[in-house]
Design an enzyme around this catalytic site. Sequence first.
Site, PDB file in Angstrom:
ATOM      1  CG  ASP A 195      -7.036  -4.281   4.190  1.00 55.11           C
ATOM      2  OD1 ASP A 195      -8.094  -3.911   5.116  1.00 55.11           O
ATOM      3  OD2 ASP A 195      -6.914  -3.672   2.985  1.00 55.11           O
ATOM      4  CE  LYS A 220       1.322 -17.917  -1.590  1.00 50.85           C
ATOM      5  NZ  LYS A 220       0.534 -19.099  -1.364  1.00 50.85           N
ATOM      6  CG  ASP A 225     -12.620  -6.285   6.370  1.00 52.88           C
ATOM      7  OD1 ASP A 225     -12.182  -5.697   7.408  1.00 52.88           O
ATOM      8  OD2 ASP A 225     -12.840  -5.811   5.219  1.00 52.88           O
ATOM      9  CE1 TYR A 246      -3.179  -2.920   0.151  1.00 57.00           C
ATOM     10  CE2 TYR A 246      -3.817  -2.157   2.250  1.00 57.00           C
ATOM     11  CZ  TYR A 246      -3.850  -3.055   1.449  1.00 57.00           C
ATOM     12  OH  TYR A 246      -5.160  -4.005   1.308  1.00 57.00           O
ATOM     13  CG  ASP A 274      -1.924 -20.123   0.352  1.00 62.53           C
ATOM     14  OD1 ASP A 274      -1.136 -19.864   1.321  1.00 62.53           O
ATOM     15  OD2 ASP A 274      -1.710 -20.753  -0.780  1.00 62.53           O
TER      16      ASP A 274
END
Length: 355
Positions: A246, A190, A250, A140, A222
């Site tokens: 992020d 990852k 959620d 970001y 994942d």
Amino acid sequence: MSKKNVAVIPGDGIGPEVIGATLKVLEKVAPNTFEFHEVAMGGNAIDKYGEPLPAESLKICQNAEATLLGAVGGPKWDNQPPEKRPERGLLGVRSGLEVFANIRPAKIFAPLASACPLRKDIAEKGIDFIIVRELTGGIYFGKHEAFKTPEGERAARDVMEYSEHEIRRIAHVAFKMAMGRRKIVTSIDKANILTSSRLWREIVEEVAKEYPEVKLNHLYVDNASMQLIRVPSEFDVIVTENTFGDILSDEASQIIGSIGMIPSASLGEGNRGLYEPIHGSAPDIAGQNKANPIGTILCGAMMLRYSFNMNAEADKIENAVDEVLKAGLRTPDIYTEGTKLITGSQMRDEIISRL
Ligand code: NAD
């Protein structure tokens, strides 16, 4: 003894209602302890000062030990140019306070277990974990670029970059938090694909050596997204980079149900923190005494814990919330048949009476 300096941003919509409730709770649990400085930010600041975050407001927050924020925004300001939108104030205060660690607890209150969309046998094992998300680095904040390939095709790239100190400081936040809990850190990355994740893993392992009592696990993102649904009870503290955090936070908020119940904290160096519920200004119910103040009241508890080391008082607030829910009292957003419907201010008073 001088009082503790707290900046307060009530904001717009239901913001002032839920913040008002929280200040009363804090005053009850720790009388004469805080000096609250109310600050204009968001739509109300646009109306009054022509900008979402006046310099004076930010200065008051920067001088405070902690900042409590309700929510900002609403349809009245939707057509403002981007630099004059309430959300700009939100980003301004987060970056102005240099908060790099976002903490979101995911805890299921037993009386609200039916709000959990997971299978009953999974929810019954209990869900109580914290996501520590890196907030100021990664993709970001990396270089964003749209360009043309030599063949003339449109292309774009966003760079994910982390430096050692960014990983080290967020890892310390996670391990310290785990020391006060069940002493398990799960680092999510990852590393099978991304070089930045391999550095992440290397640094997290170095930091782990300073906390020998804490068990460290690694998961690929994942797989983590699946395990959060399959065995959420096994997680204690999760630490991860900005984008993964992020998305996973959620996912976690859906696992535990209502948006009006979830607090968050963003922490910087030292004890400074910004505390805000995850919900917005809910213009559809503003001014109707329907807003659930619990998310913001739990922000107050997080503030006591993380900025002021007042763990006993934080426990008291969390226990009072638990008791109110056990007594079957519900604001409209969490109401189900067989429970008792109450207003936002009644919820505030019921919590205060149990402190
Ligand atoms: P929202 O979170 O405000 O509302 C979504 C739904 O949840 C609404 O039906 C609302 O009534 C309900 N809800 C939210 N909080 C509640 C509470 N405490 N008690 C009971 N019900 C609650 O999200 P939205 O509708 O997408 O956004 C409304 C405004 O808030 C927009 O202007 C948006 O930009 C802003 N917003 C601000 C923040 C923030 O200040 N951090 C975050 C998200 C959205």
